[in-house]
Design a protein around this motif. Sequence first.
Motif, short mmCIF file in Angstrom:
data_model
loop_
_atom_site.label_atom_id
_atom_site.label_comp_id
_atom_site.label_asym_id
_atom_site.label_seq_id
_atom_site.Cartn_x
_atom_site.Cartn_y
_atom_site.Cartn_z
N GLY A 1 1.62 15.06 -4.23
CA GLY A 1 0.42 15.48 -3.67
C GLY A 1 0.09 16.48 -5.62
N MET A 2 0.36 17.28 -6.28
CA MET A 2 0.32 17.39 -7.46
C MET A 2 -0.06 16.62 -8.53
SD MET A 2 -0.09 20.63 -8.13
CE MET A 2 0.83 22.37 -7.20
N GLN A 3 0.18 15.17 -8.29
CA GLN A 3 0.50 14.23 -8.95
C GLN A 3 -1.02 13.73 -8.85
OE1 GLN A 3 3.96 11.39 -9.23
NE2 GLN A 3 4.83 13.37 -10.36
N MET A 4 -0.89 13.64 -7.68
CA MET A 4 -2.08 13.41 -7.14
C MET A 4 -3.36 13.97 -7.20
SD MET A 4 -1.06 9.63 -6.11
CE MET A 4 -2.71 9.34 -5.40
N ALA B 1 6.76 1.27 -14.36
CA ALA B 1 6.07 1.38 -13.93
C ALA B 1 5.21 2.66 -14.11
CB ALA B 1 5.32 0.57 -14.54
N PRO B 2 5.81 3.96 -14.41
CA PRO B 2 5.35 5.09 -14.31
C PRO B 2 4.09 5.01 -14.55
CG PRO B 2 7.03 5.20 -15.67
CD PRO B 2 6.95 3.79 -15.23
N HIS B 3 3.09 5.72 -14.10
CA HIS B 3 1.76 6.25 -14.05
C HIS B 3 1.54 7.18 -14.95
CE1 HIS B 3 -2.02 8.83 -13.51
NE2 HIS B 3 -2.60 7.42 -13.44
N ARG B 4 0.68 7.50 -16.45
CA ARG B 4 0.90 8.19 -17.24
C ARG B 4 1.25 9.36 -16.55
NH1 ARG B 4 -4.92 10.48 -18.40
NH2 ARG B 4 -5.70 8.74 -17.51
N VAL B 5 0.57 10.57 -15.64
CA VAL B 5 1.56 11.36 -14.77
C VAL B 5 2.39 11.56 -14.78
CG1 VAL B 5 0.68 13.34 -12.51
CG2 VAL B 5 -1.27 12.58 -14.10
N GLN B 6 3.01 10.40 -14.06
CA GLN B 6 4.76 10.78 -13.70
C GLN B 6 5.61 10.62 -14.72
OE1 GLN B 6 3.65 7.32 -11.61
NE2 GLN B 6 4.17 8.44 -9.30
N SER C 1 -12.82 2.22 2.57
CA SER C 1 -12.78 3.05 1.46
C SER C 1 -11.46 2.40 0.47
CB SER C 1 -12.58 4.93 1.10
OG SER C 1 -13.92 4.71 2.28
N GLU C 2 -11.30 3.20 -0.18
CA GLU C 2 -10.11 2.52 -1.13
C GLU C 2 -9.40 3.94 -0.81
OE1 GLU C 2 -9.03 -0.20 -2.66
OE2 GLU C 2 -10.56 -1.39 -1.63
N VAL C 3 -7.96 3.77 -0.14
CA VAL C 3 -7.04 4.99 -0.26
C VAL C 3 -5.88 4.24 -1.18
CG1 VAL C 3 -5.37 6.21 1.39
CG2 VAL C 3 -7.73 5.30 2.45
N ARG C 4 -5.62 5.50 -1.65
CA ARG C 4 -4.40 5.58 -2.58
C ARG C 4 -2.96 6.83 -2.61
NH1 ARG C 4 -3.59 3.94 -9.01
NH2 ARG C 4 -4.90 5.89 -9.31
N THR C 5 -2.31 6.21 -1.93
CA THR C 5 -0.86 7.22 -1.66
C THR C 5 0.26 7.07 -3.24
OG1 THR C 5 0.70 5.79 -0.85
CG2 THR C 5 -1.21 6.46 0.49
N ILE C 6 0.51 8.15 -3.34
CA ILE C 6 1.36 8.58 -3.80
C ILE C 6 2.78 6.95 -4.92
CG2 ILE C 6 3.79 9.77 -3.22
CD1 ILE C 6 2.46 10.19 -6.39
N GLU C 7 2.11 6.40 -3.13
CA GLU C 7 3.08 4.88 -3.60
C GLU C 7 2.93 3.80 -4.09
OE1 GLU C 7 3.28 6.36 -1.10
OE2 GLU C 7 5.00 7.15 0.22
N GLY C 8 1.49 3.92 -4.32
CA GLY C 8 0.32 3.26 -5.09
C GLY C 8 0.11 4.07 -6.49
N LEU C 9 0.60 4.76 -7.02
CA LEU C 9 0.38 5.42 -8.29
C LEU C 9 0.67 4.89 -9.46
CD1 LEU C 9 -2.05 7.93 -9.50
CD2 LEU C 9 0.28 9.60 -9.54
N GLY C 10 2.41 4.79 -8.83
CA GLY C 10 3.18 4.19 -10.68
C GLY C 10 4.71 3.46 -9.86
N THR C 11 4.71 2.79 -10.37
CA THR C 11 7.28 2.00 -10.37
C THR C 11 7.62 2.86 -10.95
OG1 THR C 11 6.55 0.95 -11.59
CG2 THR C 11 5.94 0.42 -8.84
N PRO C 12 8.97 3.59 -10.36
CA PRO C 12 9.95 3.67 -11.70
C PRO C 12 9.62 2.99 -12.56
CG PRO C 12 10.53 3.69 -8.77
CD PRO C 12 9.08 2.58 -9.13
#
Length: 150
Positions: free
Chosen positions: A103-106, A81-86, A68-79
Amino acid sequence: MITLSINGETREVDVEADMPLLWVLREELGLRGTKFGCGISQCGACTVHVDGKAVRSCVTPVSLVAGSEVRTIEGLGTPEAPHRVQQAWIDHQVPQCGYCQSGMQMAAAALLEEIPEPTDEDIDKRITNICRCGCYERIRAAVHTSAKGA
Ligand code: FES
Ligand code: FES
């Protein structure tokens, strides 16, 4: 050996098949952004994505996510290029102590993939993570802002 896909990279780990994914992420792979809270699937501090769905990694045996594809907070965005949630979290200054927030952001990012414009009721029902600092009002507001930024 168990082969995993974490944040788009293939990683091999030599662990017992029933080791919780959370332990593998933190102790074997050094991905410490995912937090240990309760260890019994209650708090959501350990939330990651498995094939795009929010999953509590403290009760997920690592062998279940092989393939499976696992994504953690480290893969959500970067400083840079933050994810829109971040970005919304920053705009609303959501965190207090911060412990629950990865955990909330994920959980929020997974919710928005499923329900692009969630209501307050959707948010309350679907994000059952616990914030001991009580940031729920700001979390809801940030989820609504993230939805508009889609
Ligand atoms: S540490 Fe996994 S739900 Fe609390
Ligand atoms: S910000 Fe402190 S537990 Fe949520």
